[in-house]
Design an enzyme around this catalytic site. Sequence first.
Site, short mmCIF file in Angstrom:
data_model
loop_
_atom_site.label_atom_id
_atom_site.label_comp_id
_atom_site.label_asym_id
_atom_site.label_seq_id
_atom_site.Cartn_x
_atom_site.Cartn_y
_atom_site.Cartn_z
CG HIS A 85 -2.02 0.90 1.31
ND1 HIS A 85 -1.86 2.28 1.24
CD2 HIS A 85 -3.36 0.69 1.45
CE1 HIS A 85 -3.05 2.85 1.34
NE2 HIS A 85 -3.96 1.92 1.45
CD GLU A 126 -3.42 1.54 -2.00
OE1 GLU A 126 -4.08 0.51 -1.75
OE2 GLU A 126 -3.87 2.69 -1.82
O1 TA6 Z 1 -6.21 1.63 -0.49
C1 TA6 Z 1 -7.25 2.49 -0.41
C2 TA6 Z 1 -7.90 2.40 0.96
O2 TA6 Z 1 -8.58 1.18 1.12
C3 TA6 Z 1 -8.82 3.59 1.12
O3 TA6 Z 1 -10.18 3.22 1.02
C4 TA6 Z 1 -8.44 4.16 2.48
O4 TA6 Z 1 -9.21 3.54 3.49
C5 TA6 Z 1 -6.96 3.77 2.55
O5 TA6 Z 1 -6.91 2.47 2.00
C6 TA6 Z 1 -6.33 3.89 3.90
O6 TA6 Z 1 -6.83 2.89 4.75
P1 TA6 Z 1 -6.30 2.90 6.28
O7 TA6 Z 1 -6.96 1.71 6.93
O8 TA6 Z 1 -4.81 2.76 6.25
O9 TA6 Z 1 -6.72 4.23 6.84
#
Ligand code: TA6
Length: 299
Positions: free
Chosen positions: A165, A269
């Site tokens: 991510h 990601e």
């Molecule tokens: O990768 C995108 C995502 O799923 C978004 O929807 C947002 O929630 C981001 O990840 C960050 O998630 P987190 O749980 O690290 O705040």
Amino acid sequence: MLDALQGEFGVPGVVEFVPGRNGMPTVRLRHPSGAGAEAYLHGAHVTSWTTPAGEELLFVSRQSHFAAGRPIRGGIPVIFPQFGPGALPQHGFARISEWHVRRAGQTDAGVSVTLGLAQTPETLALWPYHFDLELQILLRENALALTARVVNHDPRPFDFAQVLHTYFRVADIEQAAVLGLQGTTYIDSLRDDARETETRAEIRFAGEVDRIYLNVPDCLRLRDEGNGRTLTLQKQGMPDVTLWNPWVDKAQRMADFGDDEYREMICVETGVAMATPLSLAPGQQWQGETIFQVENAPA
Ligand code: TA6
């Protein structure tokens, strides 16, 4: 603990185990070119990747937590076994677990450390499977290669997702673009998971974006025009890509993210099974890799 790790795996000036924020154990890699990287054993979380000239390529929020049980905001969170919300904690438990050092050293390929996570009483209580998850972090002069491997050590098949991510640092989000997604299908998380086809060769950002692109070509580019830099992402075994920027409103709702920090980051990601979990049979393994390369590094 750090002394024992340094004794067993350390290479002075190349692979060093040192206390990070709040004394959390980290490993620092230093390439002969001067390039550097840093990862916390907490979540096998890469928090820094710097060019030989010392430029930081990853974004970490100035308001990030650095604490057991909390994800670090920024860098490269390792997402497993679940992507997004669901039966497990958001984005799974790997990014909030304490990983172990398995190997480290320097070869002609670069400077690397391999971290591992297997089931624990805590993970079994959440997800009743025996598994092994390994992440190799390989630093080269102008590249950082992350290779993830999942093994099913359970007598039953299990479903998983594995995602890097990655939060890239950019000079200004409105002077950044992602290339390589044209013609692919994406799921728009901001429009009730509507499925659309990406028509743009060059994706620019002017608001919140949260899109899962499916079966994406293995070479993408991130152009950070404000820094005069282009990063190439070369992946294999990681067919899916998510683009995410929270923009103003969501940034203001995130306690571990500065209200204006959306301007200096973009998440590109890479991973597998972001939309539909992948089933792994007993004894089988999955492996995927993404190599981040600075394309036009200043001489
Ligand atoms: O990768 C995108 C995502 O799923 C978004 O929807 C947002 O929630 C981001 O990840 C960050 O998630 P987190 O749980 O690290 O705040």
